[in-house]
Scaffold this motif. Structure first.
Motif, PDB file in Angstrom:
ATOM      1  N   PHE A   1       4.608  73.788  19.800  1.00  0.00           N
ATOM      2  CA  PHE A   1       4.645  74.566  18.300  1.00  0.00           C
ATOM      3  C   PHE A   1       3.150  74.988  17.978  1.00  0.00           C
ATOM      4  N   SER A   2       2.068  74.409  18.700  1.00  0.00           N
ATOM      5  CA  SER A   2       0.706  74.565  18.611  1.00  0.00           C
ATOM      6  C   SER A   2       0.285  75.672  19.448  1.00  0.00           C
ATOM      7  N   HIS A   3       1.169  76.359  20.137  1.00  0.00           N
ATOM      8  CA  HIS A   3       0.757  77.331  20.907  1.00  0.00           C
ATOM      9  C   HIS A   3       0.349  78.689  20.309  1.00  0.00           C
ATOM     10  N   PRO A   4      -0.709  79.368  20.282  1.00  0.00           N
ATOM     11  CA  PRO A   4      -1.124  80.609  19.928  1.00  0.00           C
ATOM     12  C   PRO A   4       0.012  81.519  19.575  1.00  0.00           C
ATOM     13  N   GLU A   5       1.060  81.597  20.572  1.00  0.00           N
ATOM     14  CA  GLU A   5       2.096  82.640  20.303  1.00  0.00           C
ATOM     15  C   GLU A   5       3.356  82.279  19.746  1.00  0.00           C
ATOM     16  N   PHE A   6       3.245  81.015  19.184  1.00  0.00           N
ATOM     17  CA  PHE A   6       4.461  80.397  18.809  1.00  0.00           C
ATOM     18  C   PHE A   6       4.935  80.943  17.505  1.00  0.00           C
ATOM     19  N   GLU A   7       4.192  81.412  16.690  1.00  0.00           N
ATOM     20  CA  GLU A   7       4.432  81.868  15.183  1.00  0.00           C
ATOM     21  C   GLU A   7       5.158  83.327  15.547  1.00  0.00           C
ATOM     22  N   GLU A   8       4.821  84.251  16.518  1.00  0.00           N
ATOM     23  CA  GLU A   8       5.164  85.504  16.774  1.00  0.00           C
ATOM     24  C   GLU A   8       6.532  85.429  17.532  1.00  0.00           C
ATOM     25  N   GLN A   9       6.563  84.415  18.511  1.00  0.00           N
ATOM     26  CA  GLN A   9       7.638  84.387  19.511  1.00  0.00           C
ATOM     27  C   GLN A   9       8.816  83.745  18.945  1.00  0.00           C
TER      28      GLN A   9
ATOM     29  N   LEU B   1       8.670  82.121  15.220  1.00  0.00           N
ATOM     30  CA  LEU B   1       9.138  82.394  13.578  1.00  0.00           C
ATOM     31  C   LEU B   1       9.535  83.880  13.517  1.00  0.00           C
ATOM     32  N   GLY B   2       8.789  84.538  14.250  1.00  0.00           N
ATOM     33  CA  GLY B   2       9.125  86.048  14.082  1.00  0.00           C
ATOM     34  C   GLY B   2      10.636  86.550  14.405  1.00  0.00           C
ATOM     35  N   ARG B   3      11.109  85.671  15.106  1.00  0.00           N
ATOM     36  CA  ARG B   3      12.660  86.005  15.741  1.00  0.00           C
ATOM     37  C   ARG B   3      13.804  85.252  14.608  1.00  0.00           C
ATOM     38  N   ILE B   4      13.145  84.423  13.777  1.00  0.00           N
ATOM     39  CA  ILE B   4      14.105  83.908  12.922  1.00  0.00           C
ATOM     40  C   ILE B   4      14.478  84.796  11.773  1.00  0.00           C
ATOM     41  N   ILE B   5      15.387  85.777  12.140  1.00  0.00           N
ATOM     42  CA  ILE B   5      15.946  86.530  11.010  1.00  0.00           C
ATOM     43  C   ILE B   5      17.349  86.464  10.768  1.00  0.00           C
ATOM     44  N   ASP B   6      17.908  85.656  11.585  1.00  0.00           N
ATOM     45  CA  ASP B   6      19.330  85.648  11.387  1.00  0.00           C
ATOM     46  C   ASP B   6      19.406  84.214  10.386  1.00  0.00           C
ATOM     47  N   SER B   7      20.319  84.526   9.241  1.00  0.00           N
ATOM     48  CA  SER B   7      20.438  83.490   8.344  1.00  0.00           C
ATOM     49  C   SER B   7      21.331  82.212   8.809  1.00  0.00           C
ATOM     50  N   ASN B   8      21.815  82.363   9.831  1.00  0.00           N
ATOM     51  CA  ASN B   8      22.521  81.131  10.576  1.00  0.00           C
ATOM     52  C   ASN B   8      21.626  80.353  11.611  1.00  0.00           C
ATOM     53  N   SER B   9      20.345  80.880  11.644  1.00  0.00           N
ATOM     54  CA  SER B   9      19.520  80.279  12.590  1.00  0.00           C
ATOM     55  C   SER B   9      18.365  79.589  11.803  1.00  0.00           C
ATOM     56  N   LYS B  10      18.298  78.328  11.782  1.00  0.00           N
ATOM     57  CA  LYS B  10      17.439  77.632  11.032  1.00  0.00           C
ATOM     58  C   LYS B  10      16.334  76.784  12.007  1.00  0.00           C
TER      59      LYS B  10
ATOM     60  N   PHE C   1       0.780  71.929  12.484  1.00  0.00           N
ATOM     61  CA  PHE C   1       2.190  71.460  11.671  1.00  0.00           C
ATOM     62  C   PHE C   1       2.140  71.520  10.152  1.00  0.00           C
ATOM     63  N   LEU C   2       1.054  71.508   9.467  1.00  0.00           N
ATOM     64  CA  LEU C   2       0.810  71.818   8.144  1.00  0.00           C
ATOM     65  C   LEU C   2       1.168  73.242   7.975  1.00  0.00           C
ATOM     66  N   LYS C   3       0.315  74.094   8.679  1.00  0.00           N
ATOM     67  CA  LYS C   3       0.481  75.423   8.412  1.00  0.00           C
ATOM     68  C   LYS C   3       1.833  76.052   8.626  1.00  0.00           C
TER      69      LYS C   3
ATOM     70  N   ARG D   1      10.324  80.262   6.368  1.00  0.00           N
ATOM     71  CA  ARG D   1      11.355  80.032   7.412  1.00  0.00           C
ATOM     72  C   ARG D   1      11.664  78.561   8.051  1.00  0.00           C
ATOM     73  N   VAL D   2      10.775  77.782   7.649  1.00  0.00           N
ATOM     74  CA  VAL D   2      11.068  76.319   8.022  1.00  0.00           C
ATOM     75  C   VAL D   2      11.887  75.605   7.227  1.00  0.00           C
ATOM     76  N   SER D   3      12.774  74.925   7.605  1.00  0.00           N
ATOM     77  CA  SER D   3      13.906  74.479   6.665  1.00  0.00           C
ATOM     78  C   SER D   3      13.724  72.838   6.712  1.00  0.00           C
ATOM     79  N   ALA D   4      13.122  72.418   7.894  1.00  0.00           N
ATOM     80  CA  ALA D   4      13.354  70.807   7.728  1.00  0.00           C
ATOM     81  C   ALA D   4      12.017  70.337   8.572  1.00  0.00           C
TER      82      ALA D   4
END
Length: 354
Positions: A131-139, A141-150, A171-173, A179-182
C-alpha cells in the motif's frame, strides 16, 4: 439395461424417463450425474440451451436438495448475492491476473459446490510494502467507485517489527481518504517467535492511539499455545479496546474461531461487533460450533480470506468465488437454509460498512 433387469430380477419393461419406471434407469444416470458434476457453469448452460428432438418433452426441473454428507448442491434464489467481508486482492495478484472486481472472481482449479454470485466485498491491504507503492492510490483508490466495494488498510501484526516510518506515514495518509472504511488487520498473531510479541502490542497501542478516526476495526486475533480458541489474544485485545475505544466502536472480528464465552464478551463490550466466519468452519469442534450458533444472525459475516484458507484440495489457492461454499458450512452448522445465511450476511456487511 435389459440385461441388468434380467440379472437383478426386476420387472421387464422398456425403461423410460417419463415416468421413471425401472431401477435400471439409475445405471444410466449415475455416470451422467458424475460427468455433469465435472462440467463448468458455462458448459452446463450450453447443454441446457440445446433443442430437444421433435416429439420429446422437456422434463420438469427437479428442485435442488441437500443430502447430509453428499456433494449435492443446495442452490440459492437468483436474486440472492454474496458479500465477501475479507479478502486480499494484492496477494491474489501474486497468484493470478488480479481480482479488483469481486464480481469477476477468478477460478483456480474447480467450480464451487455452492455457487453464489458475489456483488460486494472488503478489499484488505495490510502489507505496507504494497500500500506504500507510489501507484497504489491511483491503481486502487481510484478504482473504488462501486459502493459495494469497501477498502481496508492497515499493518498486519506479523509486520509489526518490520514496517518503516515512511510506511506508517503512508498509512496515515491513506486513512484520511474517505474511501477507506476500515483499519485492517489490527491485533495479535502469536504464532511468531515470542520475542516479537511486544512489537505487536506496541503497534496495536499506536493504532488505537489514533482514536480509530471513525473507521471499523478489523481484528486479527490468533493465539499460539492456548488451543484453537485464541482466548488469550482475544482477552488482550478486548482489554485494550475497552480502554481506548467507546462502546459504539464498530468491530469486525476477522476469522473468528473462539468459543461461546468470547461471543458473549465481545457482544457485551461492543454492541456493534460482527463475527467473520471463514472456511475454518469445516474443522470446528463442538465448542466452536456452539459459538457459531450463539452469534446473533444480524452480527454474522462470511469471509474467504482469499487467497488463504483454500476449501478444496484441487485448488491451488482460494478466491471470493468460493464464498457460497463457506456459507454452506455455516448454514449446515446453524441448521438453516444456505439462502438465509447468504442474505443475512450480505445485509449485515452493508450495515457495518455503510
Amino acid at each position: 439395461m435389459g440385461l441388468l433387469q434380467e440379472k437383478e430380477g426386476w420387472e421387464q419393461v422398456v425403461p423410460t424417463l417419463q415416468p421413471i419406471n425401472s431401477p435400471a434407469i439409475l445405471a444410466h444416470w449415475r455416470p451422467l450425474v458424475f460427468l455433469w458434476d465435472k462440467l463448468s457453469l458455462e458448459q452446463r448452460g450450453a447443454i441446457n440451451q440445446l433443442e430437444l428432438e421433435p416429439g420429446l418433452q422437456k422434463p420438469a426441473p427437479i428442485p435442488a436438495i441437500h443430502v447430509q454428507g453428499s456433494n449435492v448442491t443446495e442452490k440459492v434464489p437468483p436474486e440472492v448475492s454474496g458479500f465477501d467481508s475479507h479478502f486480499h486482492p494484492d496477494r491474489l495478484n501474486e497468484l493470478s491476473s488480479g481480482v479488483q472486481d469481486v464480481s469477476k472472481s477468478i477460478l483456480p482449479g474447480r467450480e464451487p459446490d455452492h455457487y453464489v454470485p458475489i456483488t460486494g466485498g472488503v478489499l484488505n491491504y495490510c502489507d505496507p510494502l504494497n500500500f506504500s507503492h507510489p501507484e497504489f492510490e491511483e491503481q486502487v483508490l481510484g478504482r473504488i467507485i462501486d459502493s459495494n466495494s469497501k477498502l481496508a488498510i492497515g499493518i498486519h501484526p506479523k509486520q509489526a517489527a518490520e514496517y518503516m516510518q515512511g510506511q506508517w506515514e503512508c498509512f496515515l495518509k491513506l486513512l484520511s481518504n474517505p474511501r477507506v472504511s476500515a483499519i485492517s488487520e489490527v491485533g495479535f498473531d502469536f504464532t511468531v517467535k515470542k520475542h516479537l510479541w511486544r512489537h505487536q502490542k506496541e503497534l496495536m497501542d499506536r493504532i488505537l492511539s489514533l482514536g480509530t478516526l471513525g473507521r471499523i476495526l478489523v481484528m486479527h486475533l490468533r493465539g499460539a499455545d492456548d488451543g484453537k480458541y485464541s482466548k488469550v489474544v482475544n482477552r488482550l485485545a478486548l482489554r485494550r479496546l475497552k480502554r481506548e475505544c467507546l462502546p459504539h466502536q464498530r468491530v469486525h472480528l476477522h476469522c473468528f474461531t473462539s468459543d461461546v464465552s468470547m461471543v458473549h464478551a465481545w457482544n457485551e463490550a461492543f454492541p456493534h461487533c460482527y463475527f467473520g466466519i471463514t472456511g475454518k468452519v469445516r474443522s470446528f469442534n463442538e465448542d466452536q460450533l456452539a459459538a457459531l450458533r450463539e452469534i446473533p444472525l444480524n452480527r454474522l459475516l462470511l469471509e474467504t480470506d482469499s487467497p488463504h484458507l483454500k476449501l478444496h484440495p484441487g485448488c491451488t489457492y482460494n478466491t471470493p468465488y468460493y464464498l457460497g461454499d463457506v456459507g454452506y458450512y455455516v448454514a449446515r452448522a446453524r441448521g438453516v437454509p444456505l439462502a438465509e445465511i447468504i442474505g443475512a450476511t450480505y445485509t449485515n456487511a452493508q450495515r457495518l460498512y455503510c
